[in-house]
Motif scaffolding. Structure first.
Motif, mmCIF file in Angstrom:
data_model
loop_
_atom_site.group_PDB
_atom_site.id
_atom_site.type_symbol
_atom_site.label_atom_id
_atom_site.label_comp_id
_atom_site.label_asym_id
_atom_site.label_seq_id
_atom_site.Cartn_x
_atom_site.Cartn_y
_atom_site.Cartn_z
ATOM 1 N N ALA A 86 0.837 -1.206 0.000
ATOM 2 C CA ALA A 86 0.000 0.000 0.000
ATOM 3 C C ALA A 86 0.871 1.254 0.000
ATOM 4 N N ILE A 87 1.931 1.263 0.822
ATOM 5 C CA ILE A 87 2.821 2.427 0.880
ATOM 6 C C ILE A 87 3.546 2.612 -0.454
ATOM 7 N N ARG A 88 3.995 1.522 -1.048
ATOM 8 C CA ARG A 88 4.698 1.603 -2.341
ATOM 9 C C ARG A 88 3.784 2.157 -3.437
ATOM 10 N N ASP A 89 2.534 1.681 -3.473
ATOM 11 C CA ASP A 89 1.634 2.031 -4.568
ATOM 12 C C ASP A 89 0.852 3.318 -4.336
ATOM 13 N N HIS A 90 0.587 3.655 -3.069
ATOM 14 C CA HIS A 90 -0.313 4.784 -2.785
ATOM 15 C C HIS A 90 0.257 5.797 -1.804
ATOM 16 N N GLY A 91 1.448 5.560 -1.281
ATOM 17 C CA GLY A 91 2.048 6.493 -0.347
ATOM 18 C C GLY A 91 1.747 6.139 1.096
ATOM 19 N N PRO A 92 2.498 6.717 2.039
ATOM 20 C CA PRO A 92 2.359 6.328 3.448
ATOM 21 C C PRO A 92 0.996 6.672 4.058
ATOM 22 N N ASP A 93 0.325 7.682 3.516
ATOM 23 C CA ASP A 93 -0.972 8.033 4.094
ATOM 24 C C ASP A 93 -2.095 7.096 3.653
ATOM 25 N N SER A 94 -1.755 6.045 2.928
ATOM 26 C CA SER A 94 -2.765 5.043 2.541
ATOM 27 C C SER A 94 -2.908 3.952 3.607
ATOM 28 N N VAL A 95 -2.138 4.045 4.689
ATOM 29 C CA VAL A 95 -2.232 3.055 5.761
ATOM 30 C C VAL A 95 -2.592 3.770 7.059
ATOM 31 N N ALA A 96 -3.163 3.008 7.994
ATOM 32 C CA ALA A 96 -3.595 3.617 9.256
ATOM 33 C C ALA A 96 -3.642 2.574 10.354
ATOM 34 N N PHE A 97 -3.410 3.045 11.581
ATOM 35 C CA PHE A 97 -3.611 2.245 12.793
ATOM 36 C C PHE A 97 -4.731 2.910 13.596
ATOM 37 N N TYR A 98 -5.588 2.077 14.208
ATOM 38 C CA TYR A 98 -6.588 2.597 15.145
ATOM 39 C C TYR A 98 -6.438 1.818 16.442
ATOM 40 N N LEU A 99 -6.000 2.535 17.493
ATOM 41 C CA LEU A 99 -5.564 1.905 18.742
ATOM 42 C C LEU A 99 -6.619 2.058 19.836
ATOM 43 N N SER A 100 -6.206 1.741 21.077
ATOM 44 C CA SER A 100 -7.162 1.686 22.177
ATOM 45 C C SER A 100 -6.513 2.046 23.498
ATOM 46 N N GLY A 101 -7.269 2.693 24.373
ATOM 47 C CA GLY A 101 -6.836 2.941 25.740
ATOM 48 C C GLY A 101 -6.725 1.680 26.561
ATOM 49 N N GLN A 102 -7.061 0.533 25.982
ATOM 50 C CA GLN A 102 -6.844 -0.761 26.629
ATOM 51 C C GLN A 102 -5.404 -1.251 26.439
ATOM 52 N N LEU A 103 -4.697 -0.669 25.473
ATOM 53 C CA LEU A 103 -3.311 -1.074 25.242
ATOM 54 C C LEU A 103 -2.431 -0.595 26.397
ATOM 55 N N LEU A 104 -1.338 -1.297 26.608
ATOM 56 C CA LEU A 104 -0.349 -0.842 27.570
ATOM 57 C C LEU A 104 0.550 0.207 26.911
ATOM 58 N N THR A 105 1.235 0.994 27.728
ATOM 59 C CA THR A 105 2.068 2.070 27.192
ATOM 60 C C THR A 105 3.114 1.529 26.230
ATOM 61 N N GLU A 106 3.673 0.363 26.537
ATOM 62 C CA GLU A 106 4.697 -0.220 25.669
ATOM 63 C C GLU A 106 4.118 -0.569 24.298
ATOM 64 N N ASP A 107 2.882 -1.067 24.260
ATOM 65 C CA ASP A 107 2.217 -1.338 22.977
ATOM 66 C C ASP A 107 2.049 -0.040 22.190
ATOM 67 N N TYR A 108 1.500 0.958 22.871
ATOM 68 C CA TYR A 108 1.271 2.267 22.262
ATOM 69 C C TYR A 108 2.575 2.850 21.699
ATOM 70 N N TYR A 109 3.650 2.733 22.466
ATOM 71 C CA TYR A 109 4.927 3.323 22.056
ATOM 72 C C TYR A 109 5.417 2.700 20.752
ATOM 73 N N VAL A 110 5.388 1.380 20.677
ATOM 74 C CA VAL A 110 5.863 0.700 19.472
ATOM 75 C C VAL A 110 4.998 1.076 18.271
ATOM 76 N N ALA A 111 3.684 1.151 18.462
ATOM 77 C CA ALA A 111 2.787 1.503 17.364
ATOM 78 C C ALA A 111 3.101 2.890 16.815
ATOM 79 N N ASN A 112 3.306 3.858 17.720
ATOM 80 C CA ASN A 112 3.567 5.227 17.272
ATOM 81 C C ASN A 112 4.945 5.360 16.647
ATOM 82 N N LYS A 113 5.904 4.666 17.199
ATOM 83 C CA LYS A 113 7.241 4.697 16.600
ATOM 84 C C LYS A 113 7.203 4.131 15.184
ATOM 85 N N LEU A 114 6.526 3.006 15.013
ATOM 86 C CA LEU A 114 6.452 2.379 13.697
ATOM 87 C C LEU A 114 5.734 3.270 12.705
#
Length: 887
Positions: A86-114
């Protein structure tokens, strides 16, 4: 020997400490941690029942690709390939993550870094957008940072506590009990509740202001003007530490009680009483929650409140300040790592080039996002119109919780590639996944969470994950490695992620940012395992007993270190119309959480309110021909439709209805209330207006009404209305609509998977208008069904309890058909105290037997002696029965 583990509750933002005990035979029990500074051993009904929610039934146990079990390698290769393509064909804004306040901070951190540092997009948002984004926006405008100034202790030190849009008694019950204890010890303390409904929290109030929906801006701008006109402004503080006061005061206008009353729907006398009380009391804490945030003017509401505290200098000192009560267990932790689309990690700003450069250098990131991403509502609109090609949803259920939920469901259905990480296999959202990844749940995962007072606590594992469940951070790190980012995501465990998160918070900080936990930047695995709850900031070389309040010294985080007043004006919008004449408010109930994937597994928590309902004022009900317990149908401009039970109560204001948010397509026929909510949102925060929508209301006629209990979950129910809840030994359900074409006995046999040899007994009465059937397998009750052309009169808690009882005596089985216990077995009635399993009939009997106080009822029955959330309801029963008890 039984093992005990100190961990943290996974429900609300109070962040209670929990001690989990695992017996040698594997049984789990929980109790409050007396050493945890958030709760000192107290737990609410939900926390007390945590062990009952660890049932593995329905868990996602292995990765699934297009509905088929596959290996982790196959599943993660599919995810990495789809996102890379998707990133190759349509650019980075063609992908998305939708997260949750149920995640732990470590989960959240890795998601945002990625996403923000390596995929190059900020299209990463979270369901926290639905509960506290307006607080973030208000804090950043006023303080220059997303900072909660105070601590829980301030609620106990205050002389006046104002609860705005917060049913703390049900949504933050342990914190509410801390407040109740403080008020009982110091009766001079005053509590004001500002809420359109008379909620359970009003039980503690000296003054309840039944404000018009979204009237909060008018009330607090009026209060600011009143403070100025009565000489209550702290001119020294305003002059030395703030900017923008004159503009804010000009926007507020004059403090005319009649004008404020007209804008807020409040009696002028109550307006005067509140204004005078606030002006005369120095130690004031104003707590606000979803009634403020979930609004199209939520950010202005937040700043109108903060303006009043800045104007009086009542901020950052013991017993005073604005206090945002967070909804989810780790919404705060998500904010700390940049979990929202318009934020960066460590409370840095994505729109700030220096902050972006700092984070990019720290991460050694190859593709740093350079602008805010799509906020939740906009994100799913981008899914709907095809801009998003690959979507990863983690630990949340947007098909139920997002506004205009049917449209969100349709958007996800048409998305080319959808990944869902969840602990449950059959949520409304998980059913739409191309790839379903089994996550670890509470009791199985390790990490940290941050509560509403900025206190970081550990969640610790005390159970192995079922099947092939893996932590969310592990899943994302593995995908990152498969996308070519091996070195940056080579974490040996969550302790390494936490240490990196801490190091980033201190990186080039020097006191310029509020969030700094640099003291933990070198945390080892052993230190992480033993980490005790601590409150940030905790920079390197911090004193352990340092004052953890912010802004008492008048120093804020704008570049000039001054706070900003925000000029806001009254905005009361009329959304109702002749076609949709009622205002809909949505929210939580006492014993359930979000979409019930956890609390719905507890029979005890389901006993209090077992089906979706609409609170309606009796005058409105009478005008529409609606009786108590009728079914009612609500519709809105979205085209959404729900059918729920009518609950007539004067707690609800005329012209408005309240429907809880918890029911899904898994638990009710038409209970997803957010299908009725348009996508209207605050223009600054992007937070949806989940508490102010226009709906129509009418009685829903049904050819039959039914109640059933069964030992197994039924097949899909073909009726206009049904609601399913757990009970001891199986399920209980309400039914209504048209009878099944095959006849009731044949339907019973099929729907409840009865074996061919099952013995079915019962009767038909009233010329076929009433039917009662019971099915047995040996001594065991398999199913019990009551059907009538009018609402069924059955002792529901008693009938549901019979699934767990043996029934060897054929003559006594007739009691089951009667639907009520024998005379020597008292009927509990509807369960009111979930913690102790005490019913309304038991409480009424105690009252009639001479118990004249909540404390006396508790001493006799145990009701209200654990979390205390049911005490307001006990008090109402006592008040209703006092004339009877006095005779």
């Amino acid at each position: 020997m039984p093992a005990e583990t100190r961990t943290t509750c996974p429900y609300c933002g109070v962040g209670c400490g929990v001690i989990a005990r695992v017996e040698d035979d594997g049984r789990v029990s929980v109790r409050g941690d007396p050493e945890h500074p958030a709760n000192f051993g107290r737990l609410c009904s939900k926390g007390s029942a945590l062990a009952e929610t660890l049932d593995p039934a329905g868990r996602a146990l292995s990765p699934m690709l297009h509905g088929r079990p596959v290996s982790w390698d196959t599943a993660l290769d599919a995810v990495a390939t789809a996102f890379s393509d998707a990133i190759r064909d349509h650019g980075p804004d063609s992908v998305a993550f939708y997260l949750s306040g149920q995640l732990l901070t470590e989960d959240y951190y890795v998601a945002n870094k990625l996403m923000k540092g390596f995929l190059g997009s900020a299209n990463i948002d979270t369901n926290s957008r639905l509960c506290m984004a307006s607080s973030v926006a208000g804090h950043r405008r006023a303080f220059g940072s997303d900072t909660v100034p105070g601590t829980y202790e301030d609620l106990e030190l205050a002389d006046l506590v104002v609860l705005v849009g917060s049913n703390m008694a049900w949504c933050h019950p342990v914190l509410y009990q801390r407040l109740a204890v403080a008020k009982a010890a110091r009766p001079s303390m005053k509590v004001v509740v500002i809420d359109p409904r008379r909620t359970a929290s009003s039980d503690l109030a000296d003054l309840h202001l039944a404000i018009r929906p979204d009237g909060d801006v008018a009330l607090f701008t009026g209060l600011l003007a009143h403070l100025a006109e009565t000489g209550a402004i702290d001119e020294d503080f305003v002059g030395a530490h703030t900017r923008g006061f004159a503009q804010a005061l000009m926007a507020a206008g004059r403090a005319d009680p009649a004008t404020i009353a007209e804008a807020t729907g409040l009696p002028a006398q109550q307006v005067c009483q509140f204004l005078a009380l606030f002006a005369a009391t120095e130690k004031v804490v104003t707590c606000y929650s979803q009634g403020v945030n979930q609004s199209s003017v939520g950010s202005d509401k937040v700043n109108a409140i903060i303006n009043c505290h800045l104007a009086t200098g009542r901020i950052g000192r013991p017993g005073m300040g604005p206090f945002s009560l967070t909804g989810q267990p780790n919404a705060m932790g998500g904010r700390e790592v940049g979990g929202l689309a318009n934020m960066l990690a460590a409370h840095m700003a994505i729109e700030n080039p220096q902050d972006r450069d700092r984070v990019q250098r720290f991460w050694k990131a190859p593709a740093m996002a350079d602008r805010p991403g799509l906020k939740a509502v906009d994100l799913f609109e981008a899914v709907a119109d095809g801009r998003i090609k690959a979507l990863w949803i983690m630990s949340t259920n947007p098909v139920v919780s997002m506004p205009d939920a049917d449209r969100v469901k349709a958007a996800i259905e048409t998305c080319p590639f959808v990944v869902v990480s969840d602990i449950e296999m059959h949520t409304d959202t998980a059913r739409l996944a191309h790839v379903l990844l089994p996550a670890t749940g509470w009791g199985e995962k390790n990490g940290t969470v941050t509560n509403s007072e900025r206190r970081i606590s550990r969640q610790r594992a005390f159970l192995p994950p079922p099947g092939e469940g893996r932590p969310d951070w592990w899943q994302m790190a593995d995908v990152a490695r498969r996308m070519g980012f091996e070195d940056a995501f080579a974490y040996p465990g969550p302790h390494a992620i936490f240490a990196e998160h801490a190091a980033l918070s201190a990186f080039e900080n020097g006191g310029s940012r509020d969030f700094d936990i640099g003291a933990h930047a070198d945390t080892t695995e052993a230190e992480y395992a033993a980490l005790k709850p601590f409150q940030w900031p905790q920079p390197a070389q911090a004193m352990p007993d340092a004052d953890r309040r912010f802004f008492g010294d008048g120093r804020f985080f704008h570049s000039d270190r001054r706070a900003r007043f925000v000029a806001v004006t009254e905005t009361v919008e009329t959304r109702t119309s002749p076609a949709f004449p009622f205002v809909l408010n949505t929210g939580r109930v006492r014993d359930h959480w979000h979409t019930m994937t956890r609390t719905g597994k507890s029979a005890r928590l389901s006993a209090h309110l077992a089906e979706p309902f609409a609170e309606i004022h009796p005058h409105d009900a009478a005008a529409y021909g609606i009786a108590d317990a009728d079914l009612v149908e609500l519709e809105s401009v979205t085209g959404g439709r729900v059918v729920v039970r009518a609950l007539l109560t004067r707690r609800q204001a005329p012209g408005a209805v309240f429907v809880p948010m918890h029911w899904t397509d898994e638990t009710a026929a038409l209970g997803r209330v957010d299908t009725l909510i348009p996508g209207r949102r605050d223009p600054l925060s992007g937070q949806p207006a989940l508490k102010h929508a226009a709906v129509s209301l009418r009685r829903h006629a049904a050819a039959f009404h039914g109640f059933a209990v069964a030992s197994s979950r039924p097949l899909p129910l073909p009726f206009d209305y049904w609601a399913l809840a757990r009970c001891e030994g199986g399920y209980r359900m309400e039914l209504a609509g048209q009878p099944p074409a095959e006849g009731w006995q044949a339907w019973l046999q099929t729907a409840f998977h009865l074996p061919p040899q099952a013995e079915v007994t019962g009767y038909v009465a009233r010329e076929g208008r009433e039917l009662r059937l019971a099915a047995f397998g040996g001594d065991r009750l398999l199913a019990l069904l009551f059907v009538s052309d009018e609402p069924v009169a059955v002792s529901r808690p008693w009938a549901a309890g019979q699934l767990a009882e043996p029934h060897p005596d054929r003559r006594m089985r007739t009691r089951l058909i009667a639907g009520r216990p024998p005379a020597d077995q008292p009927d509990k009635g509807a369960i009111l105290c979930s913690c102790m399993g005490i019913g309304v009939n038991e409480i009424a009997a105690a009252a009639e037997g001479g118990c004249s106080s909540v404390q006396a009822v508790g001493a006799q029955t145990g009701a209200g002696t654990n979390c205390g959330s049911c005490r307001p309801e006990i008090r109402k029963i006592l008040e209703a029965l006092r004339p009877v008890a006095a005779e």
